[in-house]
Write a protein that holds these residues in place. Structure first.
Motif, PDB file in Angstrom:
ATOM      1  N   PRO A  49       0.820  -1.213   0.000  1.00 15.93           N
ATOM      2  CA  PRO A  49       0.000   0.000   0.000  1.00 15.93           C
ATOM      3  C   PRO A  49       0.855   1.265   0.000  1.00 15.93           C
ATOM      4  CG  PRO A  49       0.039  -0.949   2.190  1.00 15.93           C
ATOM      5  CD  PRO A  49       0.821  -1.878   1.315  1.00 15.93           C
ATOM      6  N   PHE A  50       1.374   1.608  -1.166  1.00 22.78           N
ATOM      7  CA  PHE A  50       2.328   2.721  -1.294  1.00 22.78           C
ATOM      8  C   PHE A  50       2.051   3.477  -2.578  1.00 22.78           C
ATOM      9  CE2 PHE A  50       6.290   4.432  -2.996  1.00 22.78           C
ATOM     10  CZ  PHE A  50       6.822   5.118  -1.908  1.00 22.78           C
ATOM     11  N   ASP A  51       1.882   4.796  -2.493  1.00 27.96           N
ATOM     12  CA  ASP A  51       1.707   5.593  -3.714  1.00 27.96           C
ATOM     13  C   ASP A  51       2.393   6.958  -3.622  1.00 27.96           C
ATOM     14  OD1 ASP A  51       0.012   7.007  -2.038  1.00 27.96           O
ATOM     15  OD2 ASP A  51      -1.791   6.688  -3.225  1.00 27.96           O
ATOM     16  N   THR A  52       3.471   7.005  -2.856  1.00 26.20           N
ATOM     17  CA  THR A  52       4.214   8.254  -2.704  1.00 26.20           C
ATOM     18  C   THR A  52       4.948   8.644  -3.981  1.00 26.20           C
ATOM     19  OG1 THR A  52       4.476   7.692  -0.358  1.00 26.20           O
ATOM     20  CG2 THR A  52       5.866   9.447  -1.200  1.00 26.20           C
ATOM     21  N   GLY A  53       5.094   7.700  -4.903  1.00 23.55           N
ATOM     22  CA  GLY A  53       5.829   7.979  -6.132  1.00 23.55           C
ATOM     23  C   GLY A  53       4.994   8.467  -7.292  1.00 23.55           C
ATOM     24  N   PRO A  58      -3.386  10.405  -6.921  1.00 25.35           N
ATOM     25  CA  PRO A  58      -3.004   9.430  -5.893  1.00 25.35           C
ATOM     26  C   PRO A  58      -4.128   8.425  -5.640  1.00 25.35           C
ATOM     27  CG  PRO A  58      -3.759  11.430  -4.839  1.00 25.35           C
ATOM     28  CD  PRO A  58      -3.841  11.683  -6.332  1.00 25.35           C
ATOM     29  N   GLY A  59      -3.885   7.516  -4.698  1.00 25.30           N
ATOM     30  CA  GLY A  59      -4.906   6.571  -4.281  1.00 25.30           C
ATOM     31  C   GLY A  59      -4.551   5.118  -4.463  1.00 25.30           C
ATOM     32  N   ALA A  60      -3.429   4.829  -5.154  1.00 19.23           N
ATOM     33  CA  ALA A  60      -3.050   3.431  -5.378  1.00 19.23           C
ATOM     34  C   ALA A  60      -2.651   2.724  -4.085  1.00 19.23           C
ATOM     35  CB  ALA A  60      -1.920   3.340  -6.406  1.00 19.23           C
ATOM     36  N   ARG A  61      -2.423   3.475  -3.019  1.00 21.46           N
ATOM     37  CA  ARG A  61      -2.126   2.838  -1.732  1.00 21.46           C
ATOM     38  C   ARG A  61      -3.300   1.991  -1.252  1.00 21.46           C
ATOM     39  NH1 ARG A  61      -1.091   7.822   2.209  1.00 21.46           N
ATOM     40  NH2 ARG A  61       0.174   8.376   0.383  1.00 21.46           N
ATOM     41  N   PHE A  62      -4.489   2.275  -1.768  1.00 19.04           N
ATOM     42  CA  PHE A  62      -5.672   1.497  -1.408  1.00 19.04           C
ATOM     43  C   PHE A  62      -5.973   0.392  -2.430  1.00 19.04           C
ATOM     44  CE2 PHE A  62      -6.359   5.878   0.193  1.00 19.04           C
ATOM     45  CZ  PHE A  62      -6.298   5.602   1.544  1.00 19.04           C
ATOM     46  N   GLY A  63      -5.091   0.232  -3.420  1.00 20.02           N
ATOM     47  CA  GLY A  63      -5.352  -0.681  -4.529  1.00 20.02           C
ATOM     48  C   GLY A  63      -5.393  -2.144  -4.149  1.00 20.02           C
ATOM     49  N   SER A  89      -1.017 -25.816  -6.722  1.00 17.92           N
ATOM     50  CA  SER A  89      -0.026 -25.182  -5.850  1.00 17.92           C
ATOM     51  C   SER A  89      -0.712 -24.645  -4.607  1.00 17.92           C
ATOM     52  CB  SER A  89       0.672 -24.016  -6.571  1.00 17.92           C
ATOM     53  OG  SER A  89       1.276 -24.440  -7.767  1.00 17.92           O
ATOM     54  N   GLN A  90       0.047 -24.554  -3.540  1.00 15.54           N
ATOM     55  CA  GLN A  90      -0.487 -23.892  -2.355  1.00 15.54           C
ATOM     56  C   GLN A  90      -0.301 -22.396  -2.507  1.00 15.54           C
ATOM     57  OE1 GLN A  90      -2.173 -25.169   0.696  1.00 15.54           O
ATOM     58  NE2 GLN A  90      -2.650 -23.015   0.303  1.00 15.54           N
ATOM     59  N   VAL A  91      -1.413 -21.689  -2.580  1.00 14.51           N
ATOM     60  CA  VAL A  91      -1.397 -20.238  -2.740  1.00 14.51           C
ATOM     61  C   VAL A  91      -1.972 -19.618  -1.483  1.00 14.51           C
ATOM     62  CG1 VAL A  91      -2.015 -18.322  -4.257  1.00 14.51           C
ATOM     63  CG2 VAL A  91      -1.849 -20.634  -5.196  1.00 14.51           C
ATOM     64  N   ALA A  92      -1.354 -18.558  -1.000  1.00 14.02           N
ATOM     65  CA  ALA A  92      -1.826 -17.910   0.218  1.00 14.02           C
ATOM     66  C   ALA A  92      -1.621 -16.404   0.138  1.00 14.02           C
ATOM     67  CB  ALA A  92      -1.107 -18.474   1.448  1.00 14.02           C
ATOM     68  N   ASP A  93      -2.451 -15.692   0.872  1.00  7.39           N
ATOM     69  CA  ASP A  93      -2.365 -14.238   0.954  1.00  7.39           C
ATOM     70  C   ASP A  93      -1.484 -13.864   2.141  1.00  7.39           C
ATOM     71  OD1 ASP A  93      -2.873 -11.434   1.337  1.00  7.39           O
ATOM     72  OD2 ASP A  93      -4.798 -11.652   0.300  1.00  7.39           O
ATOM     73  N   ALA A  94      -0.392 -13.166   1.841  1.00  8.34           N
ATOM     74  CA  ALA A  94       0.582 -12.804   2.881  1.00  8.34           C
ATOM     75  C   ALA A  94       0.290 -11.459   3.527  1.00  8.34           C
ATOM     76  CB  ALA A  94       1.983 -12.796   2.285  1.00  8.34           C
ATOM     77  N   GLY A  95      -0.869 -10.856   3.219  1.00  8.80           N
ATOM     78  CA  GLY A  95      -1.181  -9.557   3.797  1.00  8.80           C
ATOM     79  C   GLY A  95      -0.406  -8.447   3.116  1.00  8.80           C
ATOM     80  N   ASP A  96      -0.176  -7.361   3.836  1.00  7.04           N
ATOM     81  CA  ASP A  96       0.478  -6.187   3.266  1.00  7.04           C
ATOM     82  C   ASP A  96       1.839  -5.926   3.902  1.00  7.04           C
ATOM     83  OD1 ASP A  96      -1.705  -5.673   1.664  1.00  7.04           O
ATOM     84  OD2 ASP A  96      -2.578  -4.177   2.988  1.00  7.04           O
ATOM     85  N   MET A  97       2.758  -5.415   3.093  1.00  7.95           N
ATOM     86  CA  MET A  97       4.012  -4.894   3.631  1.00  7.95           C
ATOM     87  C   MET A  97       3.732  -3.547   4.287  1.00  7.95           C
ATOM     88  SD  MET A  97       6.763  -5.537   0.575  1.00  7.95           S
ATOM     89  CE  MET A  97       6.916  -7.110  -0.266  1.00  7.95           C
ATOM     90  N   ALA A  98       4.394  -3.289   5.392  1.00 11.95           N
ATOM     91  CA  ALA A  98       4.278  -1.993   6.067  1.00 11.95           C
ATOM     92  C   ALA A  98       5.446  -1.126   5.625  1.00 11.95           C
ATOM     93  CB  ALA A  98       4.289  -2.179   7.580  1.00 11.95           C
ATOM     94  N   VAL A  99       5.177  -0.173   4.714  1.00 13.76           N
ATOM     95  CA  VAL A  99       6.247   0.658   4.170  1.00 13.76           C
ATOM     96  C   VAL A  99       6.018   2.122   4.530  1.00 13.76           C
ATOM     97  CG1 VAL A  99       6.747  -0.924   2.283  1.00 13.76           C
ATOM     98  CG2 VAL A  99       5.061   0.849   1.934  1.00 13.76           C
TER      99      VAL A  99
END
Length: 329
Positions: A49-53, A58-63, A89-99
């Motif tokens: 969730p990062f859109d500082t660039g 803006p708004g891609a942090r919510f994408g 395959s085993q697929v899983a959601d790893a959540g979000d990175m905190a950046v």
């Protein structure tokens, strides 16, 4: 709420929609298990969730979460590829990175570090952005894991090989220039797909060619057709480790209005999906889907498109891993 999940081939899959309504439950991608619910994972989905660039809207942090919510209708069997990716395959959601949203340099370092951590067990990473700045650290991690520069297909309305914006070298318009400069891309096997629209000058194209990029414009897709484009891309990539980066603005705004820098004259969601499906059998070592900005979306049009792009990428990666016998089991 008790989760009733589909289990096949020893893999824990999505919540069973015949038992629990699609609109209920936690909002993981395709209602897949979370990373902490499984022991071994082949493909990890992670949000950034990062859109500082961004240089415009803006708004891609919510994408990432928008794509997750838009993926509730995804089903386990993919008829387009005749595959069941969540069973293969085993697929899983790893959540979000905190950046860090206030420091681009720190954010890029964090993303690279987290990507390396998430792939340390041999898993393949599929990343939901976020703006296109995040592609650079993801490519760094992918090249490091591959042990060599990687091939890349870049689906985008824009080149993203500009030098700076307001003197800043790290933005969503510069990641692939930096990647070439850092030597993490195989410049014999890199190509833009779907580019269009005005540029700052002809030098943009001259620089891009000097970096080694091929260009398939949206007009090329229209006039030449998907099959011819796929054949050309496969020849260019060969059997190299391949990273795929998809900016959702590669689609025409009629198909993806929810993005930060829309350009008229884009490809359709059908064309994008068919091009991706034509890449079956290639060694995809990582992928991202970026620039979904839900504030400009309506009826989840952009989110649904991005969720299906993600699904087809997972299908391709799962198919390759299972065929090559590189899954956890």
């Amino acid at each position: 709420m008790k989760e009733i999940r589909i289990e096949e081939n020893g893999n824990l899959g999505p919540i069973n929609a015949a038992q629990i309504p699609r609109y209920a439950g936690f909002g993981t991608y395709a209602r897949l298990p979370r990373l902490d619910q499984v022991q071994q994972v082949d493909i990890k989905i992670v949000g950034v969730p990062f859109d500082t660039g961004v240089s415009y809207r803006p708004g891609a942090r919510f994408g990432a979460n928008h794509v997750r919510e838009s993926s509730r209708l995804i089903r386990p069997y993919n008829p387009a590829t005749d595959s069941s990716p969540f069973a293969q395959s085993q697929v899983a959601d790893a959540g979000d990175m905190a950046v860090n949203p206030f420091n681009i340099h720190e954010a890029i370092e964090t993303i690279e570090h987290e990507a390396l951590e998430l792939t340390a067990d041999g898993a393949t990473l599929v990343t939901l952005g976020g703006d296109h700045t995040i592609a650079l650290p993801l490519l760094r991690a992918a090249a490091r894991r591959a042990g060599a520069p990687v091939a890349m297909l870049h689906f985008d309305a824009h080149l993203d090989t500009w030098d700076t914006y307001f003197g800043a070298e790290y933005t969503h318009g510069t990641p692939f220039r930096r990647a070439v400069e850092e030597g993490i891309l195989d410049t014999e096997a890199i190509c833009h797909v779907g580019t269009r629209g005005p540029l700052y000058g002809k030098k943009d194209l001259e620089d891009d060619k000097r970096f080694g990029f091929g260009i398939v414009t949206s007009s090329d897709v229209y006039y030449q057709g998907v099959r011819e484009i796929v054949d050309k891309l496969r020849v260019r990539i060969g059997n190299r480790p391949l990273y795929i980066s998809v900016d959702i603005d590669v689609l025409d705004p009629a198909h993806a209005p929810g993005t930060g820098t829309p350009e008229a004259g884009g490809i359709t969601s059908r064309e994008l999906l068919e091009i991706l499906r034509g890449l079956r059998g290639l060694n995809i070592v990582g992928a991202d889907i970026v620039e979904v900005s839900p504030a400009y979306d309506h009826a989840e049009m952009t989110g649904v498109a991005a969720s299906h792009v993600t699904y087809d990428l997972i299908s391709l990666i799962s198919d390759f891993r299972s065929r090559e016998g590189v899954n956890a089991r």
